[in-house]
Design an enzyme around this catalytic site. Sequence first.
Site, mmCIF file in Angstrom:
data_model
loop_
_atom_site.group_PDB
_atom_site.id
_atom_site.type_symbol
_atom_site.label_atom_id
_atom_site.label_comp_id
_atom_site.label_asym_id
_atom_site.label_seq_id
_atom_site.Cartn_x
_atom_site.Cartn_y
_atom_site.Cartn_z
ATOM 1 N N GLY A 21 0.794 -1.235 0.000
ATOM 2 C CA GLY A 21 0.000 0.000 0.000
ATOM 3 C C GLY A 21 0.823 1.281 0.000
ATOM 4 O O GLY A 21 0.288 2.366 0.258
ATOM 5 N N LYS A 22 2.108 1.187 -0.338
ATOM 6 C CA LYS A 22 2.967 2.382 -0.331
ATOM 7 C C LYS A 22 2.479 3.448 -1.297
ATOM 8 O O LYS A 22 2.468 4.641 -0.977
ATOM 9 C CB LYS A 22 4.417 2.015 -0.726
ATOM 10 N N THR A 23 2.061 3.009 -2.490
ATOM 11 C CA THR A 23 1.653 3.986 -3.511
ATOM 12 C C THR A 23 0.375 4.703 -3.089
ATOM 13 O O THR A 23 0.251 5.924 -3.250
ATOM 14 C CB THR A 23 1.454 3.283 -4.874
ATOM 15 N N LYS A 44 9.384 8.361 -7.421
ATOM 16 C CA LYS A 44 9.542 6.911 -7.252
ATOM 17 C C LYS A 44 10.921 6.663 -7.864
ATOM 18 O O LYS A 44 11.046 6.385 -9.069
ATOM 19 C CB LYS A 44 8.434 6.168 -8.020
ATOM 20 N N ASP A 53 3.521 3.220 -10.734
ATOM 21 C CA ASP A 53 3.506 3.990 -9.488
ATOM 22 C C ASP A 53 3.813 5.457 -9.765
ATOM 23 O O ASP A 53 3.135 6.356 -9.255
ATOM 24 C CB ASP A 53 4.533 3.436 -8.484
ATOM 25 N N GLY A 115 9.486 4.291 -1.931
ATOM 26 C CA GLY A 115 10.563 3.318 -2.087
ATOM 27 C C GLY A 115 10.173 2.193 -3.027
ATOM 28 O O GLY A 115 9.153 2.239 -3.724
ATOM 29 N N VAL A 116 10.997 1.169 -3.031
ATOM 30 C CA VAL A 116 10.708 -0.015 -3.838
ATOM 31 C C VAL A 116 10.763 -1.206 -2.881
ATOM 32 O O VAL A 116 11.730 -1.366 -2.127
ATOM 33 C CB VAL A 116 11.699 -0.116 -5.030
ATOM 34 N N GLY A 117 9.677 -1.991 -2.823
ATOM 35 C CA GLY A 117 9.604 -3.097 -1.864
ATOM 36 C C GLY A 117 9.740 -2.596 -0.437
ATOM 37 O O GLY A 117 9.184 -1.570 -0.072
ATOM 38 N N PRO A 205 -8.776 1.066 5.871
ATOM 39 C CA PRO A 205 -9.572 -0.118 5.532
ATOM 40 C C PRO A 205 -9.458 -0.451 4.041
ATOM 41 O O PRO A 205 -8.906 0.337 3.266
ATOM 42 C CB PRO A 205 -10.996 0.328 5.869
#
Length: 241
Positions: A21-23, A44, A53, A115-117, A205
Amino acid sequence: MDKLNNPLNGIFITGTGTEIGKTIVAGGIATYLKECGLDVGVMKPISSGGTEDADFLKQITNLDEPLSLINPIVLKNPLAPSVASDLEGIDVNFSSIEQAYKILEKRHDILVVEGVGGIAVPLNKKQLVTHLIQELNLPIIIVGSLGLGTINHTLLTVTFAKQSNLQILGIILNSNDNYTHGLAEQTNPNEIERLTNIPVIGILPYQEEIDILNPDVKLISDFFKQNIDIQKFNEIIWSKD
Ligand SMILES: Nc1ncnc2c1ncn2[C@@H]1O[C@H](COP(=O)(O)OP(=O)(O)OP(=O)(O)O)[C@@H](O)[C@H]1O
Ligand SMILES: [Mg+2]
């Protein structure tokens, strides 16, 4: 908002893993900060598996910057960057990222960087995501899953972040699937705060209308504001200590 002109220079959004859910969180933070009156830039720095992203972050902020600055290193394969870059003959070094970062930093009040991962993902033969965060000198927000298993993943991430001398601003727990509303989801946030001593500033949620490929500014902005402790978030952003 008397400190409107004096927020953090940037925030790095990392997570306990990929697809966490970072993006969505980066988009939510960026739209909220725009509504606060800030000129928000997004980045990104490294993507593996396409520019989705970066496209989402550019569109959600309506940012008039080229994708080459927002996402300077694009790897085609959805693999750890150290592996994808080997396969594709691309050198992942930090100089192009830093150059892009400096340009965007000058043009905007605050940069939201995804970030990435997770933070232990290898970017090249010598450096992990933690090294990129250190290089950019940014505080982090950790996105974790809300469901069962998140205490372990979040604690490991926080421990490694602290070991790497990263500044952790807060944790956001997100439900990226529709099945997370049991006892674990109710009890995890408090347990994570107790164990890490880091504030959980939001519990997001599952919201089925969210679609990375069709960025909806109002949907993302409302979703973020409704599920984040805005007072805690403001304190984090507008206090530099
Ligand atoms: N709260 C939510 N409700 C509904 N869908 C969600 C939610 N959070 C995330 N998703 C969906 O789950 C997928 C993963 O989310 P997202 O892309 O934000 O993760 P990520 O951590 O940025 O992944 P990556 O490591 O690939 O960058 C996306 O398709 C997104 O639309
Ligand atoms: Mg992402």
